[in-house]
Design a protein around this motif. Structure first.
Motif, PDB file in Angstrom:
ATOM      1  N   TRP A   1       0.689  -1.124   0.079  1.00 54.47           N
ATOM      2  CA  TRP A   1       0.031  -0.157   0.192  1.00 54.47           C
ATOM      3  C   TRP A   1       0.849   1.350   0.001  1.00 54.47           C
ATOM      4  O   TRP A   1       2.021   1.255   0.423  1.00 54.47           O
ATOM      5  CB  TRP A   1      -0.859  -0.053   1.265  1.00 54.47           C
ATOM      6  CG  TRP A   1      -2.034  -1.065   1.139  1.00 54.47           C
ATOM      7  CD1 TRP A   1      -2.210  -2.172   0.276  1.00 54.47           C
ATOM      8  CD2 TRP A   1      -3.148  -1.204   1.854  1.00 54.47           C
ATOM      9  NE1 TRP A   1      -3.069  -2.701   0.636  1.00 54.47           N
ATOM     10  CE2 TRP A   1      -3.885  -2.123   1.587  1.00 54.47           C
ATOM     11  CE3 TRP A   1      -3.692  -0.381   3.091  1.00 54.47           C
ATOM     12  CZ2 TRP A   1      -5.023  -2.497   2.139  1.00 54.47           C
ATOM     13  CZ3 TRP A   1      -4.906  -0.512   3.582  1.00 54.47           C
ATOM     14  CH2 TRP A   1      -5.710  -1.758   3.289  1.00 54.47           C
ATOM     15  N   GLN A   2       0.314   2.349  -0.346  1.00 63.71           N
ATOM     16  CA  GLN A   2       1.057   3.845  -0.401  1.00 63.71           C
ATOM     17  C   GLN A   2       1.062   4.365   1.112  1.00 63.71           C
ATOM     18  O   GLN A   2       0.052   4.162   1.698  1.00 63.71           O
ATOM     19  CB  GLN A   2       0.268   4.547  -1.501  1.00 63.71           C
ATOM     20  CG  GLN A   2       0.349   4.232  -2.930  1.00 63.71           C
ATOM     21  CD  GLN A   2      -0.265   4.990  -3.766  1.00 63.71           C
ATOM     22  OE1 GLN A   2      -1.306   5.867  -3.180  1.00 63.71           O
ATOM     23  NE2 GLN A   2      -0.400   4.935  -5.040  1.00 63.71           N
ATOM     24  N   GLN A   3       2.131   4.972   1.297  1.00 64.97           N
ATOM     25  CA  GLN A   3       2.311   5.702   2.468  1.00 64.97           C
ATOM     26  C   GLN A   3       1.673   7.066   2.382  1.00 64.97           C
ATOM     27  O   GLN A   3       2.080   7.753   1.414  1.00 64.97           O
ATOM     28  CB  GLN A   3       3.725   5.824   3.044  1.00 64.97           C
ATOM     29  CG  GLN A   3       4.317   4.363   3.536  1.00 64.97           C
ATOM     30  CD  GLN A   3       5.643   4.595   4.186  1.00 64.97           C
ATOM     31  OE1 GLN A   3       5.970   4.833   4.908  1.00 64.97           O
ATOM     32  NE2 GLN A   3       6.759   4.377   3.447  1.00 64.97           N
ATOM     33  N   THR A   4       0.741   7.510   3.018  1.00 59.48           N
ATOM     34  CA  THR A   4       0.190   8.831   3.009  1.00 59.48           C
ATOM     35  C   THR A   4       1.083   9.917   3.739  1.00 59.48           C
ATOM     36  O   THR A   4       0.665  10.834   3.477  1.00 59.48           O
ATOM     37  CB  THR A   4      -1.119   8.701   3.511  1.00 59.48           C
ATOM     38  OG1 THR A   4      -1.091   8.614   5.169  1.00 59.48           O
ATOM     39  CG2 THR A   4      -2.038   7.684   3.195  1.00 59.48           C
ATOM     40  N   GLU A   5       2.158   9.524   4.239  1.00 60.31           N
ATOM     41  CA  GLU A   5       2.877  10.507   4.807  1.00 60.31           C
ATOM     42  C   GLU A   5       4.328   9.865   5.493  1.00 60.31           C
ATOM     43  O   GLU A   5       4.273   8.746   5.478  1.00 60.31           O
ATOM     44  CB  GLU A   5       2.084  11.401   6.178  1.00 60.31           C
ATOM     45  CG  GLU A   5       1.632  10.170   7.286  1.00 60.31           C
ATOM     46  CD  GLU A   5       0.832  10.985   8.369  1.00 60.31           C
ATOM     47  OE1 GLU A   5       0.975  10.410   9.616  1.00 60.31           O
ATOM     48  OE2 GLU A   5      -0.002  11.598   7.739  1.00 60.31           O
TER      49      GLU A   5
ATOM     50  N   ARG B   1       3.336   3.963  10.726  1.00 56.71           N
ATOM     51  CA  ARG B   1       3.036   4.348   9.362  1.00 56.71           C
ATOM     52  C   ARG B   1       1.537   4.407   9.005  1.00 56.71           C
ATOM     53  O   ARG B   1       0.734   3.831   9.667  1.00 56.71           O
ATOM     54  CB  ARG B   1       3.450   3.171   8.088  1.00 56.71           C
ATOM     55  CG  ARG B   1       5.267   3.228   8.339  1.00 56.71           C
ATOM     56  CD  ARG B   1       5.503   2.361   7.307  1.00 56.71           C
ATOM     57  NE  ARG B   1       6.892   2.176   7.115  1.00 56.71           N
ATOM     58  CZ  ARG B   1       8.111   1.680   7.722  1.00 56.71           C
ATOM     59  NH1 ARG B   1       7.509   0.885   8.918  1.00 56.71           N
ATOM     60  NH2 ARG B   1       9.383   1.905   7.455  1.00 56.71           N
TER      61      ARG B   1
ATOM     62  N   LEU C   1      -1.073   3.958   5.944  1.00 54.51           N
ATOM     63  CA  LEU C   1      -1.051   3.459   4.696  1.00 54.51           C
ATOM     64  C   LEU C   1      -2.553   3.384   4.087  1.00 54.51           C
ATOM     65  O   LEU C   1      -3.374   3.688   4.692  1.00 54.51           O
ATOM     66  CB  LEU C   1      -0.729   2.028   4.712  1.00 54.51           C
ATOM     67  CG  LEU C   1       0.641   1.823   5.402  1.00 54.51           C
ATOM     68  CD1 LEU C   1       0.672   0.146   5.821  1.00 54.51           C
ATOM     69  CD2 LEU C   1       1.872   2.366   4.799  1.00 54.51           C
ATOM     70  N   ALA C   2      -2.547   3.603   2.796  1.00 56.67           N
ATOM     71  CA  ALA C   2      -3.779   3.649   2.010  1.00 56.67           C
ATOM     72  C   ALA C   2      -3.557   2.437   0.817  1.00 56.67           C
ATOM     73  O   ALA C   2      -2.405   2.526   0.050  1.00 56.67           O
ATOM     74  CB  ALA C   2      -4.131   5.120   1.639  1.00 56.67           C
TER      75      ALA C   2
ATOM     76  N   PRO D   1      -4.494   2.149  -2.744  1.00 59.44           N
ATOM     77  CA  PRO D   1      -5.037   2.893  -3.896  1.00 59.44           C
ATOM     78  C   PRO D   1      -6.327   2.089  -4.520  1.00 59.44           C
ATOM     79  O   PRO D   1      -7.059   2.890  -5.354  1.00 59.44           O
ATOM     80  CB  PRO D   1      -3.808   3.004  -4.864  1.00 59.44           C
ATOM     81  CG  PRO D   1      -2.900   1.642  -4.517  1.00 59.44           C
ATOM     82  CD  PRO D   1      -3.312   1.500  -3.046  1.00 59.44           C
TER      83      PRO D   1
ATOM     84  N   ARG E   1      -7.717   2.385   4.716  1.00 61.78           N
ATOM     85  CA  ARG E   1      -6.613   2.915   5.169  1.00 61.78           C
ATOM     86  C   ARG E   1      -6.152   2.165   6.261  1.00 61.78           C
ATOM     87  O   ARG E   1      -7.064   1.206   6.775  1.00 61.78           O
ATOM     88  CB  ARG E   1      -6.991   4.387   5.674  1.00 61.78           C
ATOM     89  CG  ARG E   1      -7.013   5.477   4.627  1.00 61.78           C
ATOM     90  CD  ARG E   1      -7.894   6.683   5.227  1.00 61.78           C
ATOM     91  NE  ARG E   1      -6.880   7.399   6.047  1.00 61.78           N
ATOM     92  CZ  ARG E   1      -6.145   8.321   5.612  1.00 61.78           C
ATOM     93  NH1 ARG E   1      -6.080   8.898   4.125  1.00 61.78           N
ATOM     94  NH2 ARG E   1      -5.405   9.237   6.383  1.00 61.78           N
TER      95      ARG E   1
END
Length: 259
Positions: A103-107, A137, A139-140, A142, A147
């Motif tokens: 997953w993508q890290q949102t920050e 962490r 995460l989201a 996509p 989340r």
């Protein structure tokens, strides 16, 4: 007009009647409930009684209240994320993780020093208040918009034996496993899953609607002599995730022949 004639507090009677209307399909998922005035007229009750009934249904998770728009029957929030909890290895010996690892890290990750609580001390076989490195962490996914909050806790005793972890507590979990293996550990993992209601910061970070529990997944990485090396915690909305596991049969221990 549906005058209430049931036992129990009046607002509970109204809540039961609205609940029945929702479950019977009279009010469909995503549809607005009648206004307060309409509910008052339908059930011949006061405004406070209607508001208490709506609050009760909101706490059950049957309805959402949108400020300035009214009350709506809760609908599915979207597709469910299927999260694999297996750990794999490539022919070259590298660890591979699926699920939230992709997953993508949102920050940017947050690293800090902390102490073992009663719960984490038990999982890591430490004393309460023993020092830990932490990394959080957010995460989201996509694909689904789900989340997740991921936390890694590294005891100072583990970091002392693997200095790279003390220098970079935000190392990705697969790379942490590689460092522990390089240090001589043969790893295995223990994982527990429980559902609970979220804390306020979890509700905000995960964007949870009312009455939505979280899945709290705890994974302990163990090494030589079954030593607990690190703890990972995953928190994710229970209505947005399915956890999948690969299960293999353990070998029976070899029994020594009787003398």
């Amino acid at each position: 007009m549906s005058e209430i004639q049931r036992p129990g507090a009046l607002y509970q009677q109204v809540a039961a009647a609205i609940r029945e209307a929702i479950l019977s399909g009279e009010y469909e998922p995503g549809a607005p409930l009648p206004s307060e005035a309409q509910l008052m007229e339908r059930y011949q009750v006061s405004r406070p009684t209607v508001r208490n009934a709506v609050a009760a249904l909101r706490s059950e998770g049957l309805i959402d209240v949108r400020h300035g728009k009214g009350s709506f029957v809760r609908a599915d929030r979207g597709p469910t994320a299927e999260i694999s909890r297996s750990v794999g290895r490539t022919p070259a010996g590298h660890f591979t993780l699926h699920g939230v690892a992709a997953w993508q890290q949102t920050e940017e990750p947050t690293t800090y020093r902390t102490h073992a609580t009663e719960a984490t001390a038990h999982q890591l076989e430490l004393k309460v208040e023993e020092a830990l490195f932490g990394c959080d962490r957010l995460l989201a996914d996509p694909a689904t918009g789900a989340r997740a909050m991921h936390r890694t806790l590294i005891p100072f005793t583990t970091a002392d034996a693997v200095p790279a972890l003390a220098e970079a507590p935000d190392t990705e979990p697969a790379s942490v496993y590689a460092l522990l293996t390089k240090a001589g550990h043969k790893l295995w993992w223990s994982e527990t899953v429980r559902a609970r209601m979220p804390l306020p910061d979890e509700r905000t970070a995960l964007r949870l609607p009312d009455a939505t529990p979280v899945l709290h997944v705890s994974r302990v990485t163990c090494g030589t002599d079954d030593q607990a090396l690190i703890l990972e915690e995953l928190r994710i909305p229970a209505d947005r995730a399915e956890l999948t596991y690969r299960i293999t049969a353990d070998k029976e221990p070899t029994r020594r022949p009787k003398a």
